[in-house]
Design a protein around this motif. Sequence first.
Motif, PDB file in Angstrom:
ATOM      1  N   ILE A 161       0.836  -1.210   0.000  1.00  0.00           N
ATOM      2  CA  ILE A 161       0.000   0.000   0.000  1.00  0.00           C
ATOM      3  C   ILE A 161       0.866   1.252   0.000  1.00  0.00           C
ATOM      4  CG2 ILE A 161      -1.688   1.306   1.343  1.00  0.00           C
ATOM      5  CD1 ILE A 161      -2.859  -1.343   2.273  1.00  0.00           C
ATOM      6  N   ASP A 162       1.961   1.226   0.791  1.00  0.00           N
ATOM      7  CA  ASP A 162       2.857   2.376   0.828  1.00  0.00           C
ATOM      8  C   ASP A 162       3.496   2.625  -0.535  1.00  0.00           C
ATOM      9  OD1 ASP A 162       4.516   4.370   2.469  1.00  0.00           O
ATOM     10  OD2 ASP A 162       6.075   3.130   1.529  1.00  0.00           O
ATOM     11  N   ALA A 163       3.919   1.547  -1.181  1.00  0.00           N
ATOM     12  CA  ALA A 163       4.521   1.709  -2.509  1.00  0.00           C
ATOM     13  C   ALA A 163       3.503   2.226  -3.523  1.00  0.00           C
ATOM     14  CB  ALA A 163       5.110   0.379  -2.964  1.00  0.00           C
ATOM     15  N   LEU A 164       2.264   1.737  -3.421  1.00  0.00           N
ATOM     16  CA  LEU A 164       1.226   2.196  -4.340  1.00  0.00           C
ATOM     17  C   LEU A 164       0.943   3.687  -4.152  1.00  0.00           C
ATOM     18  CD1 LEU A 164      -1.016   1.662  -6.420  1.00  0.00           C
ATOM     19  CD2 LEU A 164      -2.502   0.977  -4.501  1.00  0.00           C
ATOM     20  N   ILE A 165       0.851   4.132  -2.895  1.00  0.00           N
ATOM     21  CA  ILE A 165       0.578   5.555  -2.637  1.00  0.00           C
ATOM     22  C   ILE A 165       1.730   6.422  -3.152  1.00  0.00           C
ATOM     23  CG2 ILE A 165       0.259   7.259  -0.809  1.00  0.00           C
ATOM     24  CD1 ILE A 165      -1.256   5.158   0.765  1.00  0.00           C
ATOM     25  N   ARG A 166       2.976   5.970  -2.944  1.00  0.00           N
ATOM     26  CA  ARG A 166       4.125   6.733  -3.440  1.00  0.00           C
ATOM     27  C   ARG A 166       4.107   6.833  -4.962  1.00  0.00           C
ATOM     28  NH1 ARG A 166       8.288   7.588   0.282  1.00  0.00           N
ATOM     29  NH2 ARG A 166       7.950   6.536   2.294  1.00  0.00           N
TER      30      ARG A 166
ATOM     31  N   TRP B 205      -3.396  14.429  -6.939  1.00  0.00           N
ATOM     32  CA  TRP B 205      -4.769  14.087  -6.564  1.00  0.00           C
ATOM     33  C   TRP B 205      -4.971  12.582  -6.490  1.00  0.00           C
ATOM     34  CZ3 TRP B 205      -8.279  11.331  -9.453  1.00  0.00           C
ATOM     35  CH2 TRP B 205      -7.966  11.110 -10.798  1.00  0.00           C
ATOM     36  N   LEU B 206      -4.254  11.803  -7.322  1.00  0.00           N
ATOM     37  CA  LEU B 206      -4.345  10.340  -7.213  1.00  0.00           C
ATOM     38  C   LEU B 206      -3.728   9.868  -5.888  1.00  0.00           C
ATOM     39  CD1 LEU B 206      -3.497   9.057 -10.812  1.00  0.00           C
ATOM     40  CD2 LEU B 206      -5.697   8.973  -9.620  1.00  0.00           C
TER      41      LEU B 206
ATOM     42  N   VAL C  42      -4.651   7.926  -0.295  1.00  0.00           N
ATOM     43  CA  VAL C  42      -4.564   8.110   1.159  1.00  0.00           C
ATOM     44  C   VAL C  42      -5.950   8.073   1.793  1.00  0.00           C
ATOM     45  CG1 VAL C  42      -3.958   9.759   2.969  1.00  0.00           C
ATOM     46  CG2 VAL C  42      -2.380   9.368   1.077  1.00  0.00           C
ATOM     47  N   ALA C  43      -6.927   8.733   1.147  1.00  0.00           N
ATOM     48  CA  ALA C  43      -8.291   8.726   1.686  1.00  0.00           C
ATOM     49  C   ALA C  43      -8.872   7.319   1.692  1.00  0.00           C
ATOM     50  CB  ALA C  43      -9.169   9.671   0.871  1.00  0.00           C
ATOM     51  N   LEU C  44      -8.633   6.561   0.614  1.00  0.00           N
ATOM     52  CA  LEU C  44      -9.143   5.180   0.563  1.00  0.00           C
ATOM     53  C   LEU C  44      -8.454   4.307   1.603  1.00  0.00           C
ATOM     54  CD1 LEU C  44      -9.406   4.662  -3.304  1.00  0.00           C
ATOM     55  CD2 LEU C  44     -11.257   5.086  -1.674  1.00  0.00           C
TER      56      LEU C  44
END
Length: 367
Positions: free
Chosen positions: A94-99, A107-108, A113-115
């Motif tokens: 998840i951390d890698a995906l957010i980065r 905005w993505l 982060v919100a999800l």
Amino acid sequence: MTGPDHQPDGAAHRRRPDRERKPAAFRLDDARVRLDSDAHEALTRGETRVVPTGGSAPRPAAATPERSPRSVSWGRWLTVGLGGLASLAIGLSIDALIRDLFARTDWLGWLAVALAGLAAIALLGLILREVTGLLRLKKIDEIRTSLTASAEDDDDAPARAGLRQLIALYRERPETARGRRALADHLGEVIDGRDLVILAERDLLKPLDARALRIVNDSVKRVSVVTAISPRAVLDLAIVLVENLRIMRRISALYGGRPGVFGFLRLARHVAAHLAVTGGMAAGDSLVSQLLGHGLAARLSARLGEGVINGLLTARVGIAAIEVCRPAPFIAARGPNVSDVMGELFKGDPEAQALLQEAKAAPPGKD
């Protein structure tokens, strides 16, 4: 005191070691009974010596059960290790995906982060629900244990405490308002613990018991009919399994359990243990024993196929679920059994009713 030592004619007399002297009764105020500790002084004819022993023999100490050495639960450690690795892998992914999303556009990244926050809140809610469900099941078990002990001992103090907890358990159930009011009045009038439990069973739990029995009857009918027309044995097994899980969840919710996933697994384990203790397919039930012993199940199966046996299994699971989930024991009222469910199952079939009456009327040993 030790047993008497009788020596006729004042002569020393030694008992044969292989002959046991029969016990005899003596009055201590009898002149022929001598109370002294001199075991070597000769006795005259008809006298008996009783020698005080200086206290009763010490009681042997109670044997302390040996504690078996606790073995290491390797399976539990394996589960903890694999669960921790899976959690780390999911978190890093998840951390890698957010980065990566932030690298593409802001905005993505903020959407991710919100999800992720929404998922975390939902996970926390699931954990709280599981913990609450486990605590409710534990509370129901404690209430049932307390009421069972108070009914057996006829003790009003634990009965009152358990019944107050029972009233609090159903305070959010509008259909139990009348029973709760009646039970609250009984707490100030009745002084016998067993009578209080019986009144709670009559005023508060009787409507819930009727609804639970209807749930079992509906499930048994559904299983019997669907498995009778099902073309595959695998489909029959899936239907019986799903319906048994459903009936346990519905009965638990009816009596106030509302278990989550882990609570439901705990409930299923208790139901399975209850079935193992009570004999699985109700082998002690006279009607079922006669039904199988007379070969009537085979005659009924010509109309319903294997649905009758599947219905019996579902009925037994439902009855075990009632006894496990019910927050009070059956004291005055008789708990439901397989015969009640079978009678309801074949209510609209005259031929089946006649066979059931034949099974009830015939002697158990007759084939």
